[in-house]
Design an enzyme around this catalytic site. Structure first.
Site, PDB file in Angstrom:
ATOM      1  N   LYS A 192    -124.954  -0.683  28.376  1.00 12.81           N
ATOM      2  CA  LYS A 192    -124.199   0.289  29.163  1.00 12.81           C
ATOM      3  C   LYS A 192    -125.121   1.020  30.133  1.00 12.81           C
ATOM      4  O   LYS A 192    -126.176   1.537  29.745  1.00 12.81           O
ATOM      5  CB  LYS A 192    -123.499   1.277  28.241  1.00 12.81           C
ATOM      6  N   GLU A 226    -115.192  -0.395  21.313  1.00 16.37           N
ATOM      7  CA  GLU A 226    -116.361   0.470  21.130  1.00 16.37           C
ATOM      8  C   GLU A 226    -116.099   1.411  19.957  1.00 16.37           C
ATOM      9  O   GLU A 226    -114.993   1.916  19.778  1.00 16.37           O
ATOM     10  CB  GLU A 226    -116.601   1.292  22.399  1.00 16.37           C
ATOM     11  N   CYS A 231    -116.589   2.036  27.827  1.00 15.50           N
ATOM     12  CA  CYS A 231    -116.053   3.399  27.842  1.00 15.50           C
ATOM     13  C   CYS A 231    -115.778   3.870  29.257  1.00 15.50           C
ATOM     14  O   CYS A 231    -115.056   3.240  30.013  1.00 15.50           O
ATOM     15  CB  CYS A 231    -116.997   4.339  27.101  1.00 15.50           C
TER      16      CYS A 231
END
Length: 536
Positions: free
Chosen positions: A353, A281, A406
Site C-alpha cells: 500500500k 483487508e 482501503c
C-alpha cells in the site's frame, strides 16, 4: 422572503459563527447515504451570500476567512464524525483523544475553505453585483478542494462532486471531467442560485445553472442507455464478507473464531465452481502468512474439494528487515496464493500500500511522536512503511489488475500509480478495505460511493471486498451489480466484468483533466483581477 433571508445571513458575532457552522453541517446531507444534493447546493449558495455580506464589514478579508472556515468546520465535522468510531474500537486508552483528533482534523481541512473565502473577498471587490461573482466563487473553492486533495498526502474525502450518487445519470459526466470537474460544477451551480436569490427578478443565472445540470443528466441517460456489460470468461470470484466487529479482531481470545468464520464462508456451497477467493483487508489481524497453523488450515481447506483449488487473494501485514538495523519495516500488503498438486502453496510477490492513513497506519512527525509511545490506531505498531513502486503482481488466472487497499481508492487518478509490473494496463480494480472501524455510520456508505466513481472515471470494473462495509462488484459505469452491506454476512459468487473499450483506460487522462480545469480557473481568476484593475 428574500429580506428575511438577508437579515438572517447578516447575523454577526458568535451567533453568526454558529449559524455558518450549522449551514456547513447541513450541507453534508447531499452526500451518501442521503444524496439530498439540492440541500448542498442551496447551503453553498448561502455561503456565497455570507461572503458577499462580508464586504460591508470593517475587516472584510478577515470576515471572509472566518466565514469560509466556519462553514467548512461544520461540513467536515458532520462529514467525518464517524472517524471517532475507530478510537472506540481501538480501546479505552484512545477514547480521551478522540474529540480532539476529530476537531483538529476538521479544523485543519477547514483552513482550505477559509483561504478560499479570503480570496473570494479579495477578488470580488467592486463586483458584488456582477455575474463574475459566480466564476470567482466556483474558482476559488475549486482550487481549495483541489489543494485539499493533493497537499501533503492529500485527503479528497467528500469532495462536493460526490453529492450525485454514482451510477446515476449525472454522475456519468465524471467519465469526461472526473470528480474534480463535477466539484467545479457543484460550486458553479451554487453560485448561480446565490445570484438568483440576491437579484430580484433575475432568472438568467438560475436558467443557466439548470441548463447545465439538465445537459449533464441528458449525457448520462444516453451513456447508460448504450451501456453493455460483457464478462471475462472462465472466471468466477467468491468475495467473502464476514460481519465481525473491529474490537473483536483485537481480542486474542477471538482470533480462532475470526479465522474459522472466514474459512467456513470460503468453503461454503458452490466452492467447487469458484476460481478465486477474495478476503478483505483486516480479515485476519497481524502477519497472517507468518501464522503456520492458519496457513496449514487454508492449505487443507483449499485442496479438499477434489478439483483444482481456487486462487486465494488476501491482504496481510508483512515485515522485512530494515537495512543497517535490527528492526523490521511493516507493510500493508496484498498478494495471491496458488495451490498446486504436490507443491507447497506459492505466494506471489506483494503489492504494498502506497497511501497510508495518517494516525491510522503511520504517525505524522515520524520518530518524535513514536518516541513518546504513540502507536497507530490500526495496530500496536508505531508506523507502517509506504510502498514505493506501485507495482502490482500478476494474479493467476485473472486479467491485469490495479490493487488499491482501503482509502487508496478515494484518490482520483491513483489507478495510474498502481499498475501491473508486466507493462500491460490494468483491466479492473481490486479494492480490499476494512470499514469495520467505523461501525454502522455514514463513513462506509460514503466510501462505497467514492469507489464507484473510480469505476466511472477509469472505465474499469471494481471488485470490492470489505470488512464491515459494502462488498460487491461495480461495473465500469459505477453501477452496483451485487453487494453485501453493513451487518450482513455471506459470500458473493460473481463474474468479472470487462472494462470499457476506450483510449482512456489507465492512462493519465483523469489527472490531466483535473490539472487542465485548474489552469483554466487560475487564468479566469487572473483575468478577472486584471479586468478589475482596468476598470478602477
Amino acid at each position: 422572503m428574500r429580506a428575511q433571508l438577508a437579515r438572517t445571513l447578516a447575523t454577526n458575532g458568535f451567533r453568526g459563527f454558529v449559524l455558518t457552522v450549522f449551514l456547513g453541517a447541513l450541507s453534508v446531507l447531499g452526500h451518501a447515504p442521503f444524496y439530498l444534493w439540492l440541500v448542498t447546493i442551496f447551503c453553498f449558495a448561502f455561503l456565497m451570500l455570507l461572503l458577499d455580506g462580508a464586504h460591508s464589514l470593517a475587516r472584510p478579508l478577515r470576515a471572509g476567512f472566518l466565514r469560509g472556515f466556519a462553514f467548512a468546520l461544520g461540513y467536515f465535522l458532520a462529514g467525518l464524525y464517524w472517524i471517532g468510531s475507530a478510537f472506540l474500537a481501538r480501546g479505552p486508552e484512545f477514547v480521551p483523544i478522540m474529540p480532539f483528533a476529530i476537531l483538529l482534523m476538521a479544523a485543519g481541512l477547514a483552513l482550505f475553505w477559509g483561504l478560499a473565502g479570503f480570496c473570494f473577498i479579495l477578488l470580488s471587490r467592486d463586483r458584488t453585483n456582477s455575474i463574475w461573482r459566480a466564476g470567482i466563487f466556483a474558482g476559488v473553492f475549486f482550487i481549495a478542494e483541489f489543494l485539499r486533495g493533493h497537499i501533503l498526502s492529500g485527503f479528497p474525502w467528500n469532495l462536493p462532486g460526490y453529492i450525485f450518487p454514482a451510477g446515476k445519470p449525472i454522475s456519468q459526466i465524471a467519465y469526461l471531467v472526473g470528480i474534480y470537474g463535477l466539484t467545479a460544477l457543484v460550486f458553479l451551480l451554487s453560485a448561480c442560485v446565490a445570484i438568483w436569490i440576491s437579484r430580484k427578478q433575475k432568472w438568467l443565472p438560475l436558467v443557466m445553472g439548470a441548463t447545465l445540470l439538465v445537459s449533464c443528466y441528458a449525457y448520462g441517460v444516453l451513456r447508460l442507455n448504450k451501456a453493455e456489460i460483457q464478462y471475462v470468461e472462465n472466471v468466477k470470484l467468491r468475495i467473502v464478507h464476514a460481519n465481525i466487529p473491529q474490537r473483536d479482531k483485537f481480542n486474542p481470545a477471538k482470533y480462532i473464531n475470526t479465522a474459522n468464520t472466514y474459512l467456513e464462508l470460503s468453503r461454503g456451497k458452490g466452492f467447487e465452481d469458484v476460481t478465486h477467493i477474495i478476503w478483505p483487508e483486516g480479515a485476519i489481524p497481524g502477519l497472517m502468512f507468518e501464522d503456520a497453523g492458519l496457513m496449514a488450515a487454508i492449505d487443507t481447506l483449499f485442496r479438499a474439494g477434489g478439483s483444482t483449488p481456487p486462487v486465494f487473494i488476501a491482504q496481510t501485514l508483512r515485515a522485512q528487515p530494515r537495512p543497517g538495523t535490527n528492526k523490521r519495516d511493516y507493510f500493508n500488503a496484498a498478494t495471491a496464493v496458488v495451490f498446486k498438486d504436490g507443491q507447497v502453496p506459492m505466494i506471489s510477490p506483494y503489492y504494498d500500500k502506497q497511501k497510508l492513513v495518517p494516525f491510522g497506519e503511520f504517525i505524522p512527525g515520524g520518530g518524535l511522536l513514536e518516541k513518546i509511545g504513540l502507536h497507530s490506531l490500526s495496530s500496536a505498531l508505531e508506523s507502517m512503511t509506504a510502498g514505493k513502486d506501485g507495482v502490482v503482481p500478476a494474479l493467476p488466472g485473472l486479467p491485469p489488475a490495479s490493487i488499491q487497499i482501503c482509502y487508496e481508492i478515494i484518490f482520483p487518478g491513483f489507478t495510474a500509480r498502481s499498475q501491473p509490473g508486466t507493462g500491460s494496463t490494468a483491466k479492473w480494480i481490486l479494492n480490499l478495505s476494512n470499514d469495520s472501524w467505523y461501525g454502522n455510520s455514514t463513513g462506509p456508505r460514503q466510501h462505497i460511493n467514492q469507489a464507484r466513481y473510480r469505476a466511472i472515471e477509469q472505465g474499469l470494473p471494481v471488485v470490492r471486498a470489505t470488512s464491515g462495509g459494502v462488498s460487491g462488484v461495480i461495473d465500469p459505469y459505477g453501477r452496483q451489480l451485487n453487494q453485501l452491506g453493513l451487518g450482513q454476512q455471506g459470500v458473493i459468487d460473481t463474474r468479472l466484468p470487462q472494462p470499457i473499450n476506450s483510449y482512456k483506460i489507465n492512462d493519465n487522462y483523469q489527472p490531466r483533466v483535473s490539472y487542465i480545469i485548474l489552469l483554466l480557473i487560475v487564468f479566469l481568476l487572473i483575468g478577472c483581477k486584471v479586468s478589475m484593475h482596468r476598470e478602477a
